[in-house]
Design a protein around this motif. Structure first.
Motif, PDB file in Angstrom:
ATOM      1  N   MET A  43       0.333  -1.426   0.110  1.00 58.75           N
ATOM      2  CA  MET A  43      -0.247   0.518  -0.050  1.00 58.75           C
ATOM      3  C   MET A  43       1.065   1.076   0.227  1.00 58.75           C
ATOM      4  O   MET A  43       2.085   1.200   0.461  1.00 58.75           O
ATOM      5  CB  MET A  43      -1.066   0.029   1.038  1.00 58.75           C
ATOM      6  N   VAL A  44       0.530   2.363  -0.821  1.00 63.82           N
ATOM      7  CA  VAL A  44       1.400   3.378  -1.101  1.00 63.82           C
ATOM      8  C   VAL A  44       0.857   4.248   0.160  1.00 63.82           C
ATOM      9  O   VAL A  44      -0.047   4.354   0.572  1.00 63.82           O
ATOM     10  CB  VAL A  44       0.847   4.046  -2.715  1.00 63.82           C
ATOM     11  N   PRO A  45       2.769   4.681   0.693  1.00 61.34           N
ATOM     12  CA  PRO A  45       2.572   5.664   2.467  1.00 61.34           C
ATOM     13  C   PRO A  45       1.420   6.475   1.739  1.00 61.34           C
ATOM     14  O   PRO A  45       1.667   7.489   0.952  1.00 61.34           O
ATOM     15  CB  PRO A  45       4.057   5.614   2.574  1.00 61.34           C
ATOM     16  N   THR A  46       0.532   7.440   2.691  1.00 54.36           N
ATOM     17  CA  THR A  46      -0.271   8.445   3.005  1.00 54.36           C
ATOM     18  C   THR A  46       1.480  10.017   2.811  1.00 54.36           C
ATOM     19  O   THR A  46       2.270   9.993   2.989  1.00 54.36           O
ATOM     20  CB  THR A  46      -0.912   9.771   4.198  1.00 54.36           C
ATOM     21  N   THR A  47       0.987  10.509   1.094  1.00 51.15           N
ATOM     22  CA  THR A  47       1.436  12.182   0.902  1.00 51.15           C
ATOM     23  C   THR A  47       1.197  12.625   1.627  1.00 51.15           C
ATOM     24  O   THR A  47       0.470  12.828   1.934  1.00 51.15           O
ATOM     25  CB  THR A  47       2.026  12.098  -0.400  1.00 51.15           C
ATOM     26  N   ARG A  48       2.833  13.670   2.544  1.00 52.76           N
ATOM     27  CA  ARG A  48       1.761  14.680   3.156  1.00 52.76           C
ATOM     28  C   ARG A  48       3.181  15.795   3.002  1.00 52.76           C
ATOM     29  O   ARG A  48       3.921  15.576   2.103  1.00 52.76           O
ATOM     30  CB  ARG A  48       2.662  14.320   4.225  1.00 52.76           C
ATOM     31  N   TYR A  49       2.415  17.207   3.729  1.00 51.54           N
ATOM     32  CA  TYR A  49       3.423  18.090   2.779  1.00 51.54           C
ATOM     33  C   TYR A  49       4.130  18.688   4.661  1.00 51.54           C
ATOM     34  O   TYR A  49       3.897  19.140   4.931  1.00 51.54           O
ATOM     35  CB  TYR A  49       2.960  19.208   2.112  1.00 51.54           C
ATOM     36  N   ALA A  50       5.846  18.830   3.742  1.00 49.60           N
ATOM     37  CA  ALA A  50       6.783  20.101   5.275  1.00 49.60           C
ATOM     38  C   ALA A  50       6.665  21.198   4.325  1.00 49.60           C
ATOM     39  O   ALA A  50       6.723  21.494   3.431  1.00 49.60           O
ATOM     40  CB  ALA A  50       8.444  18.854   5.031  1.00 49.60           C
ATOM     41  N   ARG A  51       6.794  22.211   5.074  1.00 50.26           N
ATOM     42  CA  ARG A  51       7.486  23.339   4.949  1.00 50.26           C
ATOM     43  C   ARG A  51       8.882  23.977   4.971  1.00 50.26           C
ATOM     44  O   ARG A  51       8.898  23.348   5.782  1.00 50.26           O
ATOM     45  CB  ARG A  51       6.572  24.124   5.829  1.00 50.26           C
ATOM     46  N   SER A  52       9.438  24.508   4.037  1.00 51.87           N
ATOM     47  CA  SER A  52      10.772  24.610   3.431  1.00 51.87           C
ATOM     48  C   SER A  52      10.891  26.375   3.098  1.00 51.87           C
ATOM     49  O   SER A  52      10.746  26.006   1.927  1.00 51.87           O
ATOM     50  CB  SER A  52      11.181  24.175   3.676  1.00 51.87           C
ATOM     51  N   GLY A  53      10.954  27.108   4.262  1.00 50.01           N
ATOM     52  CA  GLY A  53      10.996  28.770   3.755  1.00 50.01           C
ATOM     53  C   GLY A  53       9.230  28.987   3.300  1.00 50.01           C
ATOM     54  O   GLY A  53       8.381  28.601   3.510  1.00 50.01           O
ATOM     55  N   ASP A  54       9.062  29.430   2.030  1.00 52.96           N
ATOM     56  CA  ASP A  54       8.181  29.787   0.955  1.00 52.96           C
ATOM     57  C   ASP A  54       7.554  28.473   0.110  1.00 52.96           C
ATOM     58  O   ASP A  54       6.560  28.683  -0.189  1.00 52.96           O
ATOM     59  CB  ASP A  54       8.484  30.486  -0.201  1.00 52.96           C
ATOM     60  N   ALA A  55       8.244  27.598   0.051  1.00 55.35           N
ATOM     61  CA  ALA A  55       7.547  26.196  -0.408  1.00 55.35           C
ATOM     62  C   ALA A  55       7.570  24.934   0.312  1.00 55.35           C
ATOM     63  O   ALA A  55       7.724  24.563   2.098  1.00 55.35           O
ATOM     64  CB  ALA A  55       8.790  25.826  -1.184  1.00 55.35           C
ATOM     65  N   THR A  56       6.311  24.195  -0.402  1.00 52.44           N
ATOM     66  CA  THR A  56       5.551  22.826   0.341  1.00 52.44           C
ATOM     67  C   THR A  56       6.655  21.614  -0.301  1.00 52.44           C
ATOM     68  O   THR A  56       6.653  21.640  -1.581  1.00 52.44           O
ATOM     69  CB  THR A  56       4.015  22.626   0.186  1.00 52.44           C
ATOM     70  N   ILE A  57       7.385  20.528   0.793  1.00 50.56           N
ATOM     71  CA  ILE A  57       8.397  19.317   0.263  1.00 50.56           C
ATOM     72  C   ILE A  57       7.580  18.416   0.358  1.00 50.56           C
ATOM     73  O   ILE A  57       6.811  18.306   1.365  1.00 50.56           O
ATOM     74  CB  ILE A  57       9.615  19.622   1.240  1.00 50.56           C
ATOM     75  N   ALA A  58       6.962  18.141  -0.511  1.00 41.64           N
ATOM     76  CA  ALA A  58       6.023  15.750  -0.240  1.00 41.64           C
ATOM     77  C   ALA A  58       6.878  15.584   0.161  1.00 41.64           C
ATOM     78  O   ALA A  58       8.230  15.224  -0.891  1.00 41.64           O
ATOM     79  CB  ALA A  58       5.887  16.237  -2.141  1.00 41.64           C
ATOM     80  N   TYR A  59       6.334  14.063   0.911  1.00 41.84           N
ATOM     81  CA  TYR A  59       7.324  13.381   1.792  1.00 41.84           C
ATOM     82  C   TYR A  59       6.428  12.413   2.162  1.00 41.84           C
ATOM     83  O   TYR A  59       5.255  12.687   1.727  1.00 41.84           O
ATOM     84  CB  TYR A  59       8.379  14.002   2.921  1.00 41.84           C
ATOM     85  N   GLN A  60       6.848  11.151   2.038  1.00 38.06           N
ATOM     86  CA  GLN A  60       6.687   9.997   2.802  1.00 38.06           C
ATOM     87  C   GLN A  60       6.814   9.239   4.258  1.00 38.06           C
ATOM     88  O   GLN A  60       8.607   9.471   3.704  1.00 38.06           O
ATOM     89  CB  GLN A  60       6.199   9.062   1.844  1.00 38.06           C
ATOM     90  N   VAL A  61       6.830   8.279   4.756  1.00 40.27           N
ATOM     91  CA  VAL A  61       7.193   7.881   5.530  1.00 40.27           C
ATOM     92  C   VAL A  61       6.702   6.344   5.910  1.00 40.27           C
ATOM     93  O   VAL A  61       5.270   6.211   5.779  1.00 40.27           O
ATOM     94  CB  VAL A  61       6.657   8.153   6.800  1.00 40.27           C
ATOM     95  N   ALA A  62       7.224   5.146   5.174  1.00 40.12           N
ATOM     96  CA  ALA A  62       6.672   3.958   5.578  1.00 40.12           C
ATOM     97  C   ALA A  62       7.689   3.179   6.338  1.00 40.12           C
ATOM     98  O   ALA A  62       8.904   3.496   6.305  1.00 40.12           O
ATOM     99  CB  ALA A  62       7.438   3.559   4.293  1.00 40.12           C
ATOM    100  N   GLY A  63       7.610   1.996   7.218  1.00 40.73           N
ATOM    101  CA  GLY A  63       7.875   1.262   7.690  1.00 40.73           C
ATOM    102  C   GLY A  63       7.765   2.188   9.633  1.00 40.73           C
ATOM    103  O   GLY A  63       7.243   3.264   9.439  1.00 40.73           O
ATOM    104  N   GLU A  64       7.952   1.034  10.358  1.00 42.20           N
ATOM    105  CA  GLU A  64       8.518   1.393  11.516  1.00 42.20           C
ATOM    106  C   GLU A  64       9.390   1.255  12.192  1.00 42.20           C
ATOM    107  O   GLU A  64       9.482   0.720  13.383  1.00 42.20           O
ATOM    108  CB  GLU A  64       6.632   0.335  12.349  1.00 42.20           C
ATOM    109  N   GLY A  65      10.813   0.837  11.552  1.00 43.23           N
ATOM    110  CA  GLY A  65      11.960   0.759  12.205  1.00 43.23           C
ATOM    111  C   GLY A  65      11.671   1.248  13.411  1.00 43.23           C
ATOM    112  O   GLY A  65      11.909   2.808  13.118  1.00 43.23           O
ATOM    113  N   THR A  66      13.225   1.197  13.708  1.00 46.03           N
ATOM    114  CA  THR A  66      13.514   2.731  15.104  1.00 46.03           C
ATOM    115  C   THR A  66      14.516   3.049  15.136  1.00 46.03           C
ATOM    116  O   THR A  66      14.591   4.273  15.528  1.00 46.03           O
ATOM    117  CB  THR A  66      14.318   1.099  16.039  1.00 46.03           C
ATOM    118  N   SER A  67      15.636   2.887  13.353  1.00 51.03           N
ATOM    119  CA  SER A  67      15.741   4.259  13.402  1.00 51.03           C
ATOM    120  C   SER A  67      15.668   4.635  12.153  1.00 51.03           C
ATOM    121  O   SER A  67      14.682   3.956  11.213  1.00 51.03           O
ATOM    122  CB  SER A  67      17.169   3.344  12.938  1.00 51.03           C
TER     123      SER A  67
END
Length: 444
Positions: free
Chosen positions: A1-25
């Motif tokens: 299943m494709v992870p949910t895409t979220r957005y981070a704010r960096s200055g005036d831009a929004t950067i799309a990111y995803q997080v997959a897995g539940e490892g400790t690192s």
């Protein structure tokens, strides 16, 4: 299943990111040039590569500024800005310290972060990465500025075309794989326009972080395939020689893409480097029958019935499906939209009987379902399942008609001679799956 895409704010831009897995690192992948994080998962080989990394890590992916689902703000692209965007993604993902995994043009960004922000970088893994993009006296293997400009124009001129010049260089062992070529062409189109691609390439034409390398003091693993024609292996040898204490591994193979060829060797090197062993990244494989169900025209039903009545009908449908799963020994892996992903151990007979029962009970509720069934080896990731068998079952389901149970030739061949009747549906191309597959509709 494709992870949910979220957005981070960096200055005036929004950067799309995803997080997959539940490892400790945490493992942050720094894209080499272009990316579109949702399209990445659409290639079965890439999906498997990412899923293996996510077994022993919390894997963080993002699209570079100007690429994919991230903003393009019309400013010159710099290494410093790329580094700030990466840190913004780590902040948004709640990561205080992460291992950086770089590929190609991601290498200079990783070197900058490891040298200047070591408190945020636990380790550095550089695969087919570089310190400098253009020719220099100690980099005679790199392209000249003129050669790179010519290559840029050839790339842009065929941008998004299936027969473009990029894939034969990046994945020569897959030269005849039409599905990978189609995926890569679509990745280009979804990642950037031709004009944006030219801007990104021109911005990367004279990158140079050689002065940063001696300042990298975090544990570093440098890897490269000996026959890589996209990025000369001498790039990695230079990195390993100039980063203090770096471990250098040269792997067999001709492909530049890490997910093509012997991708397991790359994952195993990463796992051993981070954990000290090679067992944690191995995915347990077992033979299962995989079934996907989906309600036909669910949106139209919801519009006709109204939200309240549709929720009630959907609850009744879900309850009946779960009842049939309990009856026939199916395991609900997860719900997918208005349907289910289910697995059955052993031969597919019980799965076929269950599919017939689900189809009949849905019809009594006034809805039709489409069901796809395939038997094959699955990779077990916790309670989830993955691998080509799951991908095939999903593609088969998508081709089924209303009220139809469609099965792969593997299922048909397993139960032929039994109590079931089938109708041939011919050979079909399944997106992302090699060759054409025979499909059969299950009779009543």
């Amino acid at each position: 299943m494709v992870p949910t895409t979220r957005y981070a704010r960096s200055g005036d831009a929004t950067i799309a990111y995803q997080v997959a897995g539940e490892g400790t690192s945490d493992l942050l992948f720094l894209p080499g040039w272009i990316s579109q994080i949702e399209q990445l998962w659409d290639a079965p080989a890439m999906r498997r590569f990412l899923e293996r990394l996510a077994v022993f890590n919390r894997l963080i992916l993002f699209d570079r500024r100007g690429s994919g689902l991230s903003d393009s703000v019309g400013e010159p692209y710099t290494l410093e800005q790329d580094a700030e965007d990466a840190l913004a993604v780590l902040d948004a993902a709640g990561s205080e310290r992460a291992t950086l995994f770089t590929y190609g043009l991601g290498g200079p960004v990783g070197a900058v972060l490891a040298a200047e922000r070591p408190e945020r970088v636990g380790a550095l893994i550089m695969y087919a990465s570089i310190a400098r993009t253009s020719w220099a006296p100690d980099h005679e293997w790199a392209m000249t500025v003129e050669d790179r400009a010519a290559w840029t124009e050839r790339t842009v001129a065929t941008w998004g075309e299936v027969d473009g010049p990029g894939l034969p260089v990046l994945a020569p062992s897959m030269g005849g794989d039409r599905s990978l070529a189609t995926w890569y062409a679509r990745l280009q189109r979804l990642s950037a326009s031709p004009s944006e691609a030219r801007i990104l390439l021109n911005a990367a034409s004279e990158l140079d972080v050689r002065d940063m390398l001696p300042r990298v003091r975090v544990p570093t693993l440098v890897m490269h395939r000996s026959g890589d024609n996209a990025w000369d292996p001498r790039h990695s040898r230079y990195l390993a020689e100039h980063i203090p204490g770096a471990r250098h591994v040269e792997l067999d193979g001709v492909d530049s893409f890490p997910f093509v060829g012997d991708s397991d060797a790359i994952v195993e090197e990463i796992e051993e480097f981070l954990t000290g062993r090679r067992s944690g990244g191995e995915l347990v494989r077992t033979l299962l029958t995989v079934m996907f169900t989906d309600i036909v025209d669910a949106t139209a039903h919801a519009a006709r019935l109204g939200d309240g009545r549709w929720r009630d009908l959907l609850a009744d449908h879900d309850s009946q499906v779960r009842g049939q799963l309990a009856r026939f020994g199916g395991r609900e892996v997860k719900t997918v939209g208005d349907g289910f992903l289910v697995t059955f151990a052993g031969p597919p007979s019980r799965a076929l009987r269950c599919a017939q029962a689900i189809t009949a009970s849905a019809r009594e509720l006034g809805v039709e379902v489409r069901i796809g069934v395939h038997t094959g080896e699955c990779e077990l990731i916790g309670e989830d399942v993955a691998g080509m068998a799951v991908h095939i079952a999903s593609r088969v389901s998508a081709l089924a008609g209303p009220g139809e149970v469609l099965v792969s030739g593997t299922v048909f061949g397993t139960v032929v001679g039994g109590p079931f009747t089938f109708h041939e549906r011919g050979f079909h191309e399944l997106k992302g799956v090699p060759e054409r597959w025979p499909l059969f509709a299950l009779g009543g």
